[in-house]
Design a protein around this motif. Structure first.
Motif, short mmCIF file in Angstrom:
data_model
loop_
_atom_site.label_atom_id
_atom_site.label_comp_id
_atom_site.label_asym_id
_atom_site.label_seq_id
_atom_site.Cartn_x
_atom_site.Cartn_y
_atom_site.Cartn_z
N CYS A 95 0.81 -1.22 0.00
CA CYS A 95 0.00 0.00 0.00
C CYS A 95 0.84 1.27 0.00
O CYS A 95 0.43 2.30 -0.53
CB CYS A 95 -0.92 0.02 1.21
SG CYS A 95 -2.01 -1.42 1.30
N ARG A 96 2.00 1.22 0.62
CA ARG A 96 2.92 2.37 0.68
C ARG A 96 4.29 1.87 1.11
O ARG A 96 4.39 0.77 1.67
CB ARG A 96 2.40 3.45 1.63
CG ARG A 96 2.17 2.99 3.04
CD ARG A 96 1.57 4.05 3.97
NE ARG A 96 0.52 4.85 3.41
CZ ARG A 96 -0.78 4.55 3.39
NH1 ARG A 96 -1.17 3.42 3.93
NH2 ARG A 96 -1.66 5.34 2.86
N ARG A 125 0.99 -2.49 9.85
CA ARG A 125 0.48 -1.16 10.18
C ARG A 125 1.48 -0.42 11.06
O ARG A 125 2.30 -1.06 11.74
CB ARG A 125 -0.83 -1.26 10.94
CG ARG A 125 -1.98 -1.86 10.18
CD ARG A 125 -3.25 -1.83 11.05
NE ARG A 125 -4.42 -2.18 10.31
CZ ARG A 125 -5.07 -3.33 10.43
NH1 ARG A 125 -4.65 -4.25 11.26
NH2 ARG A 125 -6.15 -3.57 9.71
N ASP A 126 1.38 0.91 11.08
CA ASP A 126 2.18 1.67 12.03
C ASP A 126 1.35 1.90 13.30
O ASP A 126 0.20 1.45 13.39
CB ASP A 126 2.70 2.97 11.42
CG ASP A 126 1.62 3.96 11.03
OD1 ASP A 126 0.46 3.82 11.48
OD2 ASP A 126 1.96 4.91 10.29
N ALA A 128 -0.20 4.40 14.33
CA ALA A 128 -1.43 5.15 14.08
C ALA A 128 -2.48 4.33 13.34
O ALA A 128 -3.59 4.79 13.11
CB ALA A 128 -1.10 6.42 13.29
N LYS A 130 -2.05 3.13 10.18
CA LYS A 130 -1.89 3.25 8.73
C LYS A 130 -1.40 1.93 8.15
O LYS A 130 -0.43 1.35 8.65
CB LYS A 130 -0.87 4.35 8.41
CG LYS A 130 -0.72 4.63 6.92
CD LYS A 130 0.39 5.63 6.63
CE LYS A 130 0.13 6.97 7.27
NZ LYS A 130 1.17 7.96 6.91
N TYR A 132 0.45 -0.48 5.60
CA TYR A 132 1.57 -0.49 4.66
C TYR A 132 1.47 -1.64 3.67
O TYR A 132 1.89 -1.52 2.53
CB TYR A 132 2.91 -0.55 5.42
CG TYR A 132 3.23 0.74 6.10
CD1 TYR A 132 4.05 1.68 5.49
CD2 TYR A 132 2.70 1.06 7.35
CE1 TYR A 132 4.33 2.89 6.09
CE2 TYR A 132 2.98 2.26 7.97
CZ TYR A 132 3.78 3.17 7.33
OH TYR A 132 4.06 4.38 7.93
#
Length: 148
Positions: A95-96, A125-126, A128, A130, A132
């Motif tokens: 995703c990023r 995920r991080d 927060a 989000k 990845y």
């Protein structure tokens, strides 16, 4: 208790609790199992400069390895003593780009456990939340040969 006498969940919980040393791959790919329950595991992982691709970012193989690990380890939590597994299919969506030197969280969950196959999914995920990367995996259950 011998490793072969432990259920997959008992083994994963021993890793999470630091009662057993992590497998050798955790030296190459800095990751640790921090939680394990039936059908679910949570890992932390941190990419560093040794995981760089030709473009200077974190190589996609880092995410692929982490996701293969959490989907497989989630599968392991539903196995009985002496049973193992092999990944037969791993599908990943990036995703990023992953960050360097920042801990991310990777969770693996069993979606379906059948007699011979287990289907699971995983996320990176991080803190927060989000996303990845995301993966789905199919693992084949390998049972010990019956005593003759």
């Amino acid at each position: 208790m011998h490793l072969k006498d432990m259920t997959g969940l008992q083994l994963m919980q021993a890793f999470a609790q630091g009662k057993l040393p992590g497998p050798a791959i955790t030296t190459t790919m800095p990751m640790d199992c921090v939680e394990a329950e039936h059908g679910r595991v949570l890992f932390t992982a941190t990419a560093n400069e040794s995981h760089t691709n030709a473009m200077g970012g974190v190589h996609g193989g880092f995410a692929a390895t982490i996701l293969d690990s959490v989907t497989g380890c989630a599968t392991h939590t539903v196995l009985g003593p002496g049973e193992t597994y092999a990944t037969t299919d791993l599908s990943i969506k990036m995703c990023r780009p992953l960050p360097f030197n920042k801990a991310v969280f990777s969770e693996g969950k069993v979606i379906n456990a059948g007699r011979n196959l287990v289907i699971s999914e995983g996320y990176i995920r991080d803190e927060a939340g989000k996303v990845y990367a995301h993966a789905t995996a199919t693992c084949m259950i390998i049972r010990p040969a019956a005593a003759a």
